[in-house]
Motif scaffolding. Structure first.
Motif, PDB file in Angstrom:
ATOM      1  N   MET A 383      62.909  62.789  11.591  1.00  0.00           N
ATOM      2  CA  MET A 383      62.173  62.518  12.653  1.00  0.00           C
ATOM      3  C   MET A 383      60.406  63.332  13.507  1.00  0.00           C
ATOM      4  SD  MET A 383      64.373  62.507  16.012  1.00  0.00           S
ATOM      5  CE  MET A 383      66.193  61.056  15.864  1.00  0.00           C
ATOM      6  N   PRO A 384      60.434  64.949  12.985  1.00  0.00           N
ATOM      7  CA  PRO A 384      58.727  64.958  12.854  1.00  0.00           C
ATOM      8  C   PRO A 384      57.643  64.514  11.935  1.00  0.00           C
ATOM      9  CG  PRO A 384      60.402  66.303  12.055  1.00  0.00           C
ATOM     10  CD  PRO A 384      61.305  65.199  12.620  1.00  0.00           C
ATOM     11  N   LEU A 385      58.318  64.291  10.653  1.00  0.00           N
ATOM     12  CA  LEU A 385      57.629  64.125   9.601  1.00  0.00           C
ATOM     13  C   LEU A 385      56.979  62.611   9.483  1.00  0.00           C
ATOM     14  CD1 LEU A 385      59.150  66.031   6.758  1.00  0.00           C
ATOM     15  CD2 LEU A 385      57.426  66.729   8.060  1.00  0.00           C
ATOM     16  N   THR A 386      58.050  61.136   9.494  1.00  0.00           N
ATOM     17  CA  THR A 386      58.082  60.290  10.182  1.00  0.00           C
ATOM     18  C   THR A 386      57.104  59.812  11.538  1.00  0.00           C
ATOM     19  OG1 THR A 386      60.026  59.571  10.890  1.00  0.00           O
ATOM     20  CG2 THR A 386      59.162  59.890   8.257  1.00  0.00           C
ATOM     21  N   SER A 387      57.135  60.959  12.419  1.00  0.00           N
ATOM     22  CA  SER A 387      56.855  60.696  13.469  1.00  0.00           C
ATOM     23  C   SER A 387      57.437  59.141  14.225  1.00  0.00           C
ATOM     24  CB  SER A 387      55.080  59.937  14.001  1.00  0.00           C
ATOM     25  OG  SER A 387      54.716  61.490  13.666  1.00  0.00           O
ATOM     26  N   SER A 388      58.689  59.281  14.022  1.00  0.00           N
ATOM     27  CA  SER A 388      59.983  57.602  14.720  1.00  0.00           C
ATOM     28  C   SER A 388      61.249  58.388  14.656  1.00  0.00           C
ATOM     29  CB  SER A 388      59.510  56.682  13.780  1.00  0.00           C
ATOM     30  OG  SER A 388      60.854  56.211  13.554  1.00  0.00           O
ATOM     31  N   ILE A 389      61.798  58.733  16.086  1.00  0.00           N
ATOM     32  CA  ILE A 389      62.958  59.150  15.980  1.00  0.00           C
ATOM     33  C   ILE A 389      64.196  57.816  15.576  1.00  0.00           C
ATOM     34  CG2 ILE A 389      64.729  58.831  18.137  1.00  0.00           C
ATOM     35  CD1 ILE A 389      62.608  59.803  19.925  1.00  0.00           C
ATOM     36  N   ALA A 390      63.459  56.309  15.470  1.00  0.00           N
ATOM     37  CA  ALA A 390      64.491  55.678  14.869  1.00  0.00           C
ATOM     38  C   ALA A 390      64.505  55.730  13.512  1.00  0.00           C
ATOM     39  CB  ALA A 390      63.330  53.915  15.131  1.00  0.00           C
ATOM     40  N   THR A 391      63.183  56.463  12.999  1.00  0.00           N
ATOM     41  CA  THR A 391      63.436  56.046  11.521  1.00  0.00           C
ATOM     42  C   THR A 391      64.256  57.261  10.620  1.00  0.00           C
ATOM     43  OG1 THR A 391      61.223  55.290  11.360  1.00  0.00           O
ATOM     44  CG2 THR A 391      62.105  56.168   9.673  1.00  0.00           C
ATOM     45  N   GLY A 392      63.802  58.100  12.458  1.00  0.00           N
ATOM     46  CA  GLY A 392      65.479  59.659  11.758  1.00  0.00           C
ATOM     47  C   GLY A 392      67.023  58.776  11.764  1.00  0.00           C
ATOM     48  N   ILE A 393      67.271  57.928  12.983  1.00  0.00           N
ATOM     49  CA  ILE A 393      68.067  57.630  12.629  1.00  0.00           C
ATOM     50  C   ILE A 393      69.015  57.237  11.615  1.00  0.00           C
ATOM     51  CG2 ILE A 393      69.670  56.381  14.337  1.00  0.00           C
ATOM     52  CD1 ILE A 393      67.940  57.369  16.717  1.00  0.00           C
ATOM     53  N   ALA A 394      68.168  56.451  11.512  1.00  0.00           N
ATOM     54  CA  ALA A 394      67.978  55.209   9.989  1.00  0.00           C
ATOM     55  C   ALA A 394      68.405  55.811   8.485  1.00  0.00           C
ATOM     56  CB  ALA A 394      66.547  53.917  10.364  1.00  0.00           C
ATOM     57  N   PHE A 395      67.902  57.023   8.851  1.00  0.00           N
ATOM     58  CA  PHE A 395      68.065  57.063   7.608  1.00  0.00           C
ATOM     59  C   PHE A 395      69.744  58.247   7.553  1.00  0.00           C
ATOM     60  CE2 PHE A 395      62.859  58.244   5.862  1.00  0.00           C
ATOM     61  CZ  PHE A 395      62.832  57.316   5.704  1.00  0.00           C
ATOM     62  N   GLY A 396      69.909  58.361   8.429  1.00  0.00           N
ATOM     63  CA  GLY A 396      71.179  59.199   8.856  1.00  0.00           C
ATOM     64  C   GLY A 396      72.260  58.470   8.865  1.00  0.00           C
ATOM     65  N   PHE A 397      71.814  56.929   9.537  1.00  0.00           N
ATOM     66  CA  PHE A 397      73.367  56.266   9.345  1.00  0.00           C
ATOM     67  C   PHE A 397      73.228  55.414   8.357  1.00  0.00           C
ATOM     68  CE2 PHE A 397      74.244  55.763  14.333  1.00  0.00           C
ATOM     69  CZ  PHE A 397      73.726  56.676  14.473  1.00  0.00           C
ATOM     70  N   ILE A 398      72.093  55.370   7.301  1.00  0.00           N
ATOM     71  CA  ILE A 398      72.218  54.291   6.529  1.00  0.00           C
ATOM     72  C   ILE A 398      73.142  55.184   5.260  1.00  0.00           C
ATOM     73  CG2 ILE A 398      71.135  53.767   4.205  1.00  0.00           C
ATOM     74  CD1 ILE A 398      68.972  52.185   6.465  1.00  0.00           C
ATOM     75  N   SER A 399      72.356  56.858   5.185  1.00  0.00           N
ATOM     76  CA  SER A 399      73.300  58.362   4.312  1.00  0.00           C
ATOM     77  C   SER A 399      74.880  58.206   4.211  1.00  0.00           C
ATOM     78  CB  SER A 399      72.082  59.124   4.029  1.00  0.00           C
ATOM     79  OG  SER A 399      72.074  59.998   4.857  1.00  0.00           O
ATOM     80  N   TYR A 400      74.991  57.865   5.909  1.00  0.00           N
ATOM     81  CA  TYR A 400      76.076  58.580   6.136  1.00  0.00           C
ATOM     82  C   TYR A 400      77.457  57.786   5.202  1.00  0.00           C
ATOM     83  CZ  TYR A 400      80.123  60.672   9.023  1.00  0.00           C
ATOM     84  OH  TYR A 400      81.329  61.301   9.281  1.00  0.00           O
ATOM     85  N   PRO A 401      77.764  57.006   5.427  1.00  0.00           N
ATOM     86  CA  PRO A 401      78.457  55.915   4.719  1.00  0.00           C
ATOM     87  C   PRO A 401      78.944  55.466   3.972  1.00  0.00           C
ATOM     88  CG  PRO A 401      77.411  54.830   6.375  1.00  0.00           C
ATOM     89  CD  PRO A 401      76.543  55.843   6.487  1.00  0.00           C
ATOM     90  N   LEU A 402      77.236  55.367   3.743  1.00  0.00           N
ATOM     91  CA  LEU A 402      76.748  55.643   2.149  1.00  0.00           C
ATOM     92  C   LEU A 402      77.873  56.629   0.713  1.00  0.00           C
ATOM     93  CD1 LEU A 402      73.751  54.711   0.883  1.00  0.00           C
ATOM     94  CD2 LEU A 402      75.601  53.534   0.423  1.00  0.00           C
ATOM     95  N   MET A 403      77.772  58.479   1.597  1.00  0.00           N
ATOM     96  CA  MET A 403      78.070  59.637   0.820  1.00  0.00           C
ATOM     97  C   MET A 403      79.875  59.731   1.191  1.00  0.00           C
ATOM     98  SD  MET A 403      75.383  62.609   1.932  1.00  0.00           S
ATOM     99  CE  MET A 403      75.990  63.294   0.993  1.00  0.00           C
ATOM    100  N   LYS A 404      80.227  58.812   2.318  1.00  0.00           N
ATOM    101  CA  LYS A 404      81.536  58.518   2.457  1.00  0.00           C
ATOM    102  C   LYS A 404      82.173  57.665   1.272  1.00  0.00           C
ATOM    103  CE  LYS A 404      81.944  61.886   5.779  1.00  0.00           C
ATOM    104  NZ  LYS A 404      82.654  62.591   5.148  1.00  0.00           N
ATOM    105  N   VAL A 405      81.616  56.234   1.769  1.00  0.00           N
ATOM    106  CA  VAL A 405      81.420  55.682   0.255  1.00  0.00           C
ATOM    107  C   VAL A 405      82.347  55.822  -1.255  1.00  0.00           C
ATOM    108  CG1 VAL A 405      81.804  53.572  -1.048  1.00  0.00           C
ATOM    109  CG2 VAL A 405      81.420  53.444   1.797  1.00  0.00           C
ATOM    110  N   PHE A 406      81.267  56.594  -1.940  1.00  0.00           N
ATOM    111  CA  PHE A 406      81.320  57.516  -2.694  1.00  0.00           C
ATOM    112  C   PHE A 406      82.219  58.720  -3.370  1.00  0.00           C
ATOM    113  CE2 PHE A 406      76.829  55.473  -2.639  1.00  0.00           C
ATOM    114  CZ  PHE A 406      77.135  54.693  -3.855  1.00  0.00           C
ATOM    115  N   LYS A 407      82.068  59.290  -1.749  1.00  0.00           N
ATOM    116  CA  LYS A 407      83.360  60.469  -1.850  1.00  0.00           C
ATOM    117  C   LYS A 407      84.733  59.983  -1.215  1.00  0.00           C
ATOM    118  CE  LYS A 407      84.022  64.878  -0.196  1.00  0.00           C
ATOM    119  NZ  LYS A 407      83.233  66.463   0.517  1.00  0.00           N
TER     120      LYS A 407
END
Length: 433
Positions: A383-407
Protein backbone atom coordinates in the motif's frame (compact mmCIF):
# COMPACT_ATOMS: atom_id res chain seq x y z
CA UNK A 1 -36.73 9.02 21.47
CA UNK A 2 -33.12 8.19 22.39
CA UNK A 3 -34.10 5.98 25.38
CA UNK A 4 -31.76 7.84 27.73
CA UNK A 5 -33.03 6.19 30.93
CA UNK A 6 -32.78 2.69 29.45
CA UNK A 7 -29.17 3.41 28.52
CA UNK A 8 -28.43 4.92 31.93
CA UNK A 9 -27.35 8.31 30.59
CA UNK A 10 -28.44 11.97 30.64
CA UNK A 11 -28.82 14.84 28.16
CA UNK A 12 -25.79 16.64 29.63
CA UNK A 13 -23.62 13.53 29.39
CA UNK A 14 -24.68 12.86 25.78
CA UNK A 15 -24.02 16.43 24.63
CA UNK A 16 -20.62 16.45 26.36
CA UNK A 17 -19.80 13.13 24.71
CA UNK A 18 -20.85 14.51 21.31
CA UNK A 19 -18.58 17.53 21.74
CA UNK A 20 -15.72 15.20 22.69
CA UNK A 21 -16.21 13.03 19.59
CA UNK A 22 -16.41 16.09 17.35
CA UNK A 23 -13.18 17.55 18.69
CA UNK A 24 -11.33 14.26 18.15
CA UNK A 25 -12.41 14.02 14.50
CA UNK A 26 -12.73 17.71 13.51
CA UNK A 27 -9.33 17.44 11.80
CA UNK A 28 -11.07 15.79 8.83
CA UNK A 29 -12.62 19.11 7.69
CA UNK A 30 -9.08 20.50 7.40
CA UNK A 31 -7.23 17.41 6.17
CA UNK A 32 -9.76 16.16 3.60
CA UNK A 33 -9.64 19.31 1.40
CA UNK A 34 -5.83 19.13 1.49
CA UNK A 35 -5.72 15.54 0.22
CA UNK A 36 -8.51 15.80 -2.37
CA UNK A 37 -7.22 19.21 -3.44
CA UNK A 38 -4.15 17.45 -4.86
CA UNK A 39 -6.54 15.72 -7.29
CA UNK A 40 -7.80 19.12 -8.45
CA UNK A 41 -11.05 19.26 -6.50
CA UNK A 42 -11.74 22.90 -5.43
CA UNK A 43 -11.26 23.58 -1.72
CA UNK A 44 -14.75 25.01 -1.11
CA UNK A 45 -16.31 22.02 -2.87
CA UNK A 46 -14.48 19.43 -0.73
CA UNK A 47 -14.91 21.41 2.48
CA UNK A 48 -18.68 21.61 2.23
CA UNK A 49 -19.00 18.12 0.72
CA UNK A 50 -17.09 16.71 3.71
CA UNK A 51 -19.53 18.40 6.08
CA UNK A 52 -22.60 17.36 4.06
CA UNK A 53 -21.51 13.71 4.05
CA UNK A 54 -20.64 13.79 7.76
CA UNK A 55 -23.91 15.51 8.71
CA UNK A 56 -26.11 13.16 6.66
CA UNK A 57 -24.40 9.98 7.87
CA UNK A 58 -24.19 11.03 11.50
CA UNK A 59 -27.80 12.29 11.58
CA UNK A 60 -28.96 8.96 10.13
CA UNK A 61 -26.92 7.14 12.76
CA UNK A 62 -28.52 9.30 15.46
CA UNK A 63 -32.15 9.21 14.36
CA UNK A 64 -32.47 5.75 12.76
CA UNK A 65 -29.89 3.60 14.55
CA UNK A 66 -29.61 5.45 17.91
CA UNK A 67 -25.88 4.80 18.26
CA UNK A 68 -23.15 7.20 19.51
CA UNK A 69 -21.14 6.63 16.33
CA UNK A 70 -20.08 9.42 13.96
CA UNK A 71 -19.68 9.13 10.19
CA UNK A 72 -17.35 11.20 7.96
CA UNK A 73 -15.13 10.77 4.88
CA UNK A 74 -12.55 8.11 5.73
CA UNK A 75 -8.83 8.67 6.02
CA UNK A 76 -6.94 6.50 3.56
CA UNK A 77 -9.80 6.32 1.10
CA UNK A 78 -9.31 10.02 0.35
CA UNK A 79 -5.61 9.35 -0.26
CA UNK A 80 -6.48 6.42 -2.52
CA UNK A 81 -8.92 8.64 -4.43
CA UNK A 82 -6.21 11.23 -5.06
CA UNK A 83 -3.51 8.70 -5.98
CA UNK A 84 -5.91 7.10 -8.48
CA UNK A 85 -6.57 10.44 -10.24
CA UNK A 86 -2.91 11.50 -10.22
CA UNK A 87 -1.72 8.04 -11.26
CA UNK A 88 -3.89 8.03 -14.39
CA UNK A 89 -1.71 10.71 -16.08
CA UNK A 90 -4.76 12.78 -16.93
CA UNK A 91 -6.90 9.91 -18.21
CA UNK A 92 -9.22 10.09 -15.19
CA UNK A 93 -10.51 13.38 -13.79
CA UNK A 94 -12.02 13.78 -10.34
CA UNK A 95 -15.61 13.73 -11.65
CA UNK A 96 -14.98 10.30 -13.17
CA UNK A 97 -13.43 9.15 -9.90
CA UNK A 98 -16.48 10.40 -7.98
CA UNK A 99 -18.63 8.32 -10.36
CA UNK A 100 -16.78 5.23 -9.07
CA UNK A 101 -17.40 6.35 -5.46
CA UNK A 102 -21.09 6.95 -6.31
CA UNK A 103 -21.52 3.44 -7.77
CA UNK A 104 -19.68 1.91 -4.80
CA UNK A 105 -22.03 3.81 -2.47
CA UNK A 106 -25.14 2.56 -4.28
CA UNK A 107 -23.85 -1.03 -4.14
CA UNK A 108 -23.12 -0.55 -0.43
CA UNK A 109 -26.73 0.62 0.08
CA UNK A 110 -28.01 -2.55 -1.63
CA UNK A 111 -25.64 -4.77 0.37
CA UNK A 112 -26.76 -3.08 3.60
CA UNK A 113 -30.35 -4.02 2.78
CA UNK A 114 -29.54 -7.69 2.12
CA UNK A 115 -27.71 -10.59 3.77
CA UNK A 116 -24.95 -10.37 1.14
CA UNK A 117 -23.08 -7.97 3.45
CA UNK A 118 -22.76 -10.72 6.06
CA UNK A 119 -21.55 -13.25 3.46
CA UNK A 120 -18.88 -10.85 2.18
CA UNK A 121 -17.61 -10.02 5.65
CA UNK A 122 -17.40 -13.68 6.64
CA UNK A 123 -15.64 -14.62 3.38
CA UNK A 124 -12.61 -12.40 3.95
CA UNK A 125 -10.03 -13.86 6.37
CA UNK A 126 -9.54 -11.89 9.59
CA UNK A 127 -5.80 -11.57 9.00
CA UNK A 128 -6.38 -9.81 5.68
CA UNK A 129 -8.87 -7.40 7.29
CA UNK A 130 -6.30 -6.41 9.92
CA UNK A 131 -3.64 -6.03 7.22
CA UNK A 132 -5.83 -3.66 5.21
CA UNK A 133 -6.26 -1.39 8.23
CA UNK A 134 -2.53 -1.45 9.01
CA UNK A 135 -1.52 -0.86 5.39
CA UNK A 136 -3.79 2.16 5.11
CA UNK A 137 -2.20 3.49 8.31
CA UNK A 138 1.30 3.31 6.80
CA UNK A 139 0.03 4.90 3.59
CA UNK A 140 -1.53 7.83 5.49
CA UNK A 141 1.60 8.40 7.60
CA UNK A 142 3.74 8.37 4.44
CA UNK A 143 1.49 11.00 2.86
CA UNK A 144 1.80 13.20 5.95
CA UNK A 145 5.60 12.99 5.90
CA UNK A 146 5.71 13.70 2.17
CA UNK A 147 3.32 16.69 2.28
CA UNK A 148 5.32 18.30 5.08
CA UNK A 149 8.72 17.81 3.43
CA UNK A 150 9.95 15.38 6.08
CA UNK A 151 10.41 12.91 3.22
CA UNK A 152 11.48 14.05 -0.26
CA UNK A 153 12.34 12.49 -3.60
CA UNK A 154 15.83 10.99 -3.81
CA UNK A 155 17.50 9.92 -7.07
CA UNK A 156 19.51 7.14 -5.45
CA UNK A 157 16.92 5.68 -3.08
CA UNK A 158 13.57 6.99 -4.43
CA UNK A 159 12.87 8.66 -1.07
CA UNK A 160 15.09 10.38 1.47
CA UNK A 161 15.04 12.65 4.52
CA UNK A 162 14.11 16.28 3.90
CA UNK A 163 15.78 19.43 5.20
CA UNK A 164 15.08 19.40 8.94
CA UNK A 165 16.17 23.05 9.26
CA UNK A 166 13.57 24.39 6.81
CA UNK A 167 10.69 26.28 8.54
CA UNK A 168 7.89 23.95 7.27
CA UNK A 169 9.70 20.78 8.40
CA UNK A 170 10.72 22.32 11.74
CA UNK A 171 7.10 23.37 12.33
CA UNK A 172 5.91 19.87 11.42
CA UNK A 173 8.27 18.31 13.97
CA UNK A 174 7.14 20.79 16.62
CA UNK A 175 3.47 20.10 15.83
CA UNK A 176 4.11 16.37 15.97
CA UNK A 177 5.81 16.72 19.37
CA UNK A 178 2.96 18.83 20.76
CA UNK A 179 0.29 16.44 19.48
CA UNK A 180 2.14 13.38 20.76
CA UNK A 181 2.29 14.99 24.21
CA UNK A 182 -1.47 15.64 24.15
CA UNK A 183 -2.12 12.05 23.04
CA UNK A 184 0.22 10.67 25.71
CA UNK A 185 -1.73 12.58 28.36
CA UNK A 186 -4.96 10.99 27.02
CA UNK A 187 -6.48 14.40 26.29
CA UNK A 188 -9.70 13.95 24.28
CA UNK A 189 -9.33 15.89 21.06
CA UNK A 190 -5.53 15.75 21.29
CA UNK A 191 -5.11 15.69 17.50
CA UNK A 192 -7.42 18.69 17.06
CA UNK A 193 -5.78 20.67 19.87
CA UNK A 194 -2.35 19.84 18.43
CA UNK A 195 -3.42 21.36 15.12
CA UNK A 196 -4.67 24.50 16.88
CA UNK A 197 -1.41 25.00 18.82
CA UNK A 198 0.64 24.35 15.68
CA UNK A 199 -1.55 26.84 13.84
CA UNK A 200 -0.88 29.51 16.49
CA UNK A 201 2.87 28.95 16.17
CA UNK A 202 2.54 29.07 12.37
CA UNK A 203 0.70 32.40 12.63
CA UNK A 204 3.36 34.04 14.78
CA UNK A 205 6.17 32.72 12.56
CA UNK A 206 4.54 34.07 9.42
CA UNK A 207 3.69 30.70 7.85
CA UNK A 208 -0.07 31.07 8.45
CA UNK A 209 -1.92 34.08 7.04
CA UNK A 210 -5.62 34.97 7.17
CA UNK A 211 -6.33 37.00 4.05
CA UNK A 212 -9.99 36.23 3.42
CA UNK A 213 -11.55 36.63 6.87
CA UNK A 214 -12.65 33.77 9.12
CA UNK A 215 -16.30 33.16 8.21
CA UNK A 216 -18.48 33.07 5.10
CA UNK A 217 -21.64 31.43 3.87
CA UNK A 218 -20.90 27.84 2.73
CA UNK A 219 -21.03 27.13 -1.00
CA UNK A 220 -20.57 24.36 -3.56
CA UNK A 221 -18.85 26.17 -6.46
CA UNK A 222 -19.41 23.26 -8.86
CA UNK A 223 -22.79 22.17 -7.47
CA UNK A 224 -23.75 18.50 -7.69
CA UNK A 225 -21.00 16.67 -9.59
CA UNK A 226 -22.68 13.33 -10.22
CA UNK A 227 -26.28 12.23 -9.72
CA UNK A 228 -27.30 9.91 -12.56
CA UNK A 229 -26.51 6.24 -11.78
CA UNK A 230 -26.59 5.31 -15.48
CA UNK A 231 -24.06 8.00 -16.44
CA UNK A 232 -21.89 7.05 -13.47
CA UNK A 233 -21.96 3.37 -14.48
CA UNK A 234 -21.05 4.30 -18.06
CA UNK A 235 -17.98 6.16 -16.80
CA UNK A 236 -16.95 3.18 -14.65
CA UNK A 237 -17.26 0.85 -17.66
CA UNK A 238 -15.55 3.28 -20.06
CA UNK A 239 -12.48 3.69 -17.87
CA UNK A 240 -12.43 0.12 -16.49
CA UNK A 241 -12.82 1.26 -12.87
CA UNK A 242 -14.17 -2.08 -11.60
CA UNK A 243 -11.21 -2.64 -9.30
CA UNK A 244 -11.57 0.89 -7.96
CA UNK A 245 -15.26 0.40 -7.15
CA UNK A 246 -14.45 -2.95 -5.56
CA UNK A 247 -11.65 -1.46 -3.45
CA UNK A 248 -13.80 1.43 -2.23
CA UNK A 249 -16.58 -1.00 -1.39
CA UNK A 250 -14.34 -3.55 0.30
CA UNK A 251 -12.39 -1.15 2.52
CA UNK A 252 -15.50 0.84 3.48
CA UNK A 253 -17.44 -2.32 4.29
CA UNK A 254 -14.83 -3.85 6.58
CA UNK A 255 -13.62 -0.61 8.11
CA UNK A 256 -17.13 0.57 8.94
CA UNK A 257 -18.35 -2.78 10.25
CA UNK A 258 -15.26 -3.30 12.39
CA UNK A 259 -15.42 0.21 13.84
CA UNK A 260 -19.14 -0.03 14.59
CA UNK A 261 -18.78 -3.35 16.39
CA UNK A 262 -15.74 -2.11 18.32
CA UNK A 263 -17.46 1.08 19.51
CA UNK A 264 -20.69 -0.78 20.31
CA UNK A 265 -18.72 -3.29 22.42
CA UNK A 266 -16.99 -0.45 24.25
CA UNK A 267 -20.37 1.17 24.98
CA UNK A 268 -21.87 -2.14 26.16
CA UNK A 269 -24.51 -2.02 23.42
CA UNK A 270 -23.88 -5.49 21.94
CA UNK A 271 -26.48 -8.17 22.57
CA UNK A 272 -24.42 -11.33 22.91
CA UNK A 273 -22.31 -11.43 19.74
CA UNK A 274 -24.77 -9.39 17.69
CA UNK A 275 -25.20 -5.67 17.15
CA UNK A 276 -28.86 -4.58 17.21
CA UNK A 277 -30.01 -2.25 14.41
CA UNK A 278 -26.90 -3.13 12.38
CA UNK A 279 -28.78 -2.60 9.12
CA UNK A 280 -29.77 0.96 10.05
CA UNK A 281 -26.21 1.67 11.17
CA UNK A 282 -24.70 0.42 7.89
CA UNK A 283 -27.28 2.37 5.91
CA UNK A 284 -26.05 5.54 7.65
CA UNK A 285 -22.60 5.00 6.14
CA UNK A 286 -23.74 3.84 2.70
CA UNK A 287 -26.21 6.72 2.26
CA UNK A 288 -23.55 9.21 3.41
CA UNK A 289 -21.02 7.75 0.95
CA UNK A 290 -23.49 8.07 -1.91
CA UNK A 291 -24.50 11.64 -1.00
CA UNK A 292 -20.87 12.64 -0.45
CA UNK A 293 -19.84 11.40 -3.91
CA UNK A 294 -22.63 13.47 -5.47
CA UNK A 295 -21.24 16.73 -4.07
CA UNK A 296 -17.51 15.96 -4.06
CA UNK A 297 -15.91 13.86 -1.37
CA UNK A 298 -14.38 10.40 -1.04
CA UNK A 299 -16.18 7.47 0.70
CA UNK A 300 -17.31 7.83 4.28
CA UNK A 301 -16.63 5.52 7.20
CA UNK A 302 -17.62 5.09 10.83
CA UNK A 303 -15.00 6.94 12.88
CA UNK A 304 -13.04 5.09 15.53
CA UNK A 305 -12.73 8.49 17.26
CA UNK A 306 -16.33 7.86 18.34
CA UNK A 307 -14.77 5.78 21.11
CA UNK A 308 -13.63 9.04 22.73
CA UNK A 309 -17.27 10.11 23.06
CA UNK A 310 -18.22 6.70 24.43
CA UNK A 311 -15.41 7.02 26.99
CA UNK A 312 -16.97 10.35 27.98
CA UNK A 313 -20.30 8.61 28.63
CA UNK A 314 -22.04 8.67 25.24
CA UNK A 315 -24.50 5.79 24.82
CA UNK A 316 -27.23 6.95 22.41
CA UNK A 317 -27.94 8.79 19.18
CA UNK A 318 -28.09 12.08 21.06
CA UNK A 319 -24.28 11.96 21.11
CA UNK A 320 -24.09 11.61 17.31
CA UNK A 321 -26.84 14.23 16.87
CA UNK A 322 -24.59 16.67 18.74
CA UNK A 323 -21.69 15.77 16.44
CA UNK A 324 -23.84 16.39 13.34
CA UNK A 325 -24.98 19.81 14.61
CA UNK A 326 -21.36 20.83 15.30
CA UNK A 327 -20.35 19.79 11.77
CA UNK A 328 -23.13 21.97 10.35
CA UNK A 329 -21.91 24.94 12.44
CA UNK A 330 -18.36 24.32 11.14
CA UNK A 331 -19.64 24.85 7.58
CA UNK A 332 -19.63 28.61 8.20
CA UNK A 333 -15.89 28.73 8.96
CA UNK A 334 -14.58 27.84 5.49
CA UNK A 335 -11.98 30.66 5.20
CA UNK A 336 -10.48 29.73 8.59
CA UNK A 337 -10.21 26.07 7.61
CA UNK A 338 -8.86 27.05 4.19
CA UNK A 339 -6.04 29.07 5.75
CA UNK A 340 -5.14 26.23 8.12
CA UNK A 341 -5.17 23.63 5.35
CA UNK A 342 -2.71 25.67 3.26
CA UNK A 343 0.02 25.01 5.86
CA UNK A 344 1.07 21.36 5.51
CA UNK A 345 2.80 21.41 8.89
CA UNK A 346 -0.58 21.82 10.60
CA UNK A 347 -2.20 18.78 8.99
CA UNK A 348 0.82 16.46 8.57
CA UNK A 349 1.14 15.53 12.30
CA UNK A 350 -2.51 14.45 12.29
CA UNK A 351 -1.87 12.15 9.31
CA UNK A 352 1.22 10.63 10.91
CA UNK A 353 -0.52 10.01 14.25
CA UNK A 354 -3.67 8.55 12.68
CA UNK A 355 -1.34 6.23 10.75
CA UNK A 356 0.34 5.15 13.98
CA UNK A 357 -3.06 4.31 15.50
CA UNK A 358 -4.11 2.25 12.48
CA UNK A 359 -0.87 0.25 12.23
CA UNK A 360 -1.74 -1.24 15.62
CA UNK A 361 -3.96 -3.72 13.77
CA UNK A 362 -0.87 -5.80 12.92
CA UNK A 363 -0.86 -7.20 16.45
CA UNK A 364 -3.96 -9.23 15.56
CA UNK A 365 -2.31 -10.93 12.56
CA UNK A 366 -1.27 -14.56 13.14
CA UNK A 367 2.40 -14.09 12.29
CA UNK A 368 3.29 -17.62 13.38
CA UNK A 369 1.22 -19.05 10.47
CA UNK A 370 3.18 -18.25 7.30
CA UNK A 371 0.29 -18.95 4.91
CA UNK A 372 -1.76 -16.36 6.83
CA UNK A 373 1.05 -13.90 7.59
CA UNK A 374 2.67 -13.51 4.16
CA UNK A 375 -0.44 -12.35 2.25
CA UNK A 376 -1.14 -9.94 5.12
CA UNK A 377 2.47 -8.71 4.94
CA UNK A 378 2.12 -8.10 1.19
CA UNK A 379 -0.93 -5.91 1.79
CA UNK A 380 0.82 -3.83 4.47
CA UNK A 381 4.00 -3.51 2.37
CA UNK A 382 2.42 -2.76 -1.00
CA UNK A 383 0.00 0.00 0.00
CA UNK A 384 2.57 2.68 0.92
CA UNK A 385 5.18 1.54 -1.64
CA UNK A 386 2.77 1.55 -4.61
CA UNK A 387 0.71 4.49 -3.29
CA UNK A 388 -2.38 2.37 -3.89
CA UNK A 389 -4.75 0.75 -1.42
CA UNK A 390 -6.29 -1.29 -4.25
CA UNK A 391 -2.93 -2.75 -5.30
CA UNK A 392 -2.16 -3.74 -1.71
CA UNK A 393 -5.51 -5.49 -1.39
CA UNK A 394 -4.98 -7.18 -4.76
CA UNK A 395 -1.57 -8.62 -3.76
CA UNK A 396 -3.05 -10.05 -0.56
CA UNK A 397 -6.20 -11.45 -2.15
CA UNK A 398 -4.26 -13.15 -4.95
CA UNK A 399 -1.52 -14.65 -2.76
CA UNK A 400 -3.83 -15.90 0.02
CA UNK A 401 -5.81 -18.55 -1.94
CA UNK A 402 -2.68 -19.53 -3.89
CA UNK A 403 -0.75 -20.31 -0.70
CA UNK A 404 -3.70 -22.21 0.77
CA UNK A 405 -3.99 -24.35 -2.39
CA UNK A 406 -0.28 -25.25 -2.34
CA UNK A 407 -0.54 -26.13 1.34
CA UNK A 408 -3.49 -28.42 0.66
CA UNK A 409 -5.99 -26.16 2.42
CA UNK A 410 -7.79 -24.93 -0.68
CA UNK A 411 -11.18 -26.06 0.62
CA UNK A 412 -10.84 -23.81 3.67
CA UNK A 413 -10.91 -20.73 1.42
CA UNK A 414 -14.36 -19.24 0.74
CA UNK A 415 -15.31 -19.54 -2.98
CA UNK A 416 -15.86 -15.77 -3.15
CA UNK A 417 -12.16 -15.27 -2.39
CA UNK A 418 -11.20 -17.23 -5.53
CA UNK A 419 -13.49 -14.97 -7.55
CA UNK A 420 -11.82 -11.92 -5.99
CA UNK A 421 -8.37 -13.32 -6.84
CA UNK A 422 -9.25 -13.81 -10.52
CA UNK A 423 -10.80 -10.34 -10.75
CA UNK A 424 -7.73 -8.75 -9.19
CA UNK A 425 -5.37 -10.60 -11.56
CA UNK A 426 -7.39 -9.29 -14.50
CA UNK A 427 -7.40 -5.80 -13.03
CA UNK A 428 -3.63 -5.74 -12.42
CA UNK A 429 -2.68 -7.19 -15.84
CA UNK A 430 -5.30 -5.68 -18.13
CA UNK A 431 -7.37 -2.88 -16.65
CA UNK A 432 -5.87 0.52 -15.80
CA UNK A 433 -5.08 0.89 -12.09
Amino acid sequence: MFHLKENNTTIKTEITAGMTTFLTMAYIVIVNPVILGAAGVPFDQVFLATIIAAAIGTLWMALAANYPIAIAPGMGLNAYFTSMVLGSDGAIDYVTAFAAVFIAGLIFVLLSLTSMRKVLIEAIPENLKHAITAGIGLFIAFIGMRLSGLIVANEANLVGLGDLTSPPVALTLLGLLITVIFMSLNIHGGIFYGMIVTGIVAFFTGQLKFEGGLMQLPSLPEGILIWNPIEALQLVIEFGLYGVVFSFLLVTLFDTTGTMIGVAKQAGLMKGNKMPRMRQALLADSVAATAGAMVGTSPTSAYVESSAGVAAGGRTGLTSLTVAVLFIIAAFFGPLVGALSNVAAITAPALIIVGSLMIGAVKHIEWEKFDEAFPAFLIVLAMPLTSSIATGIAFGFISYPLMKVFKGKGKSVHPILYVFAVLFVIQLLIAPH
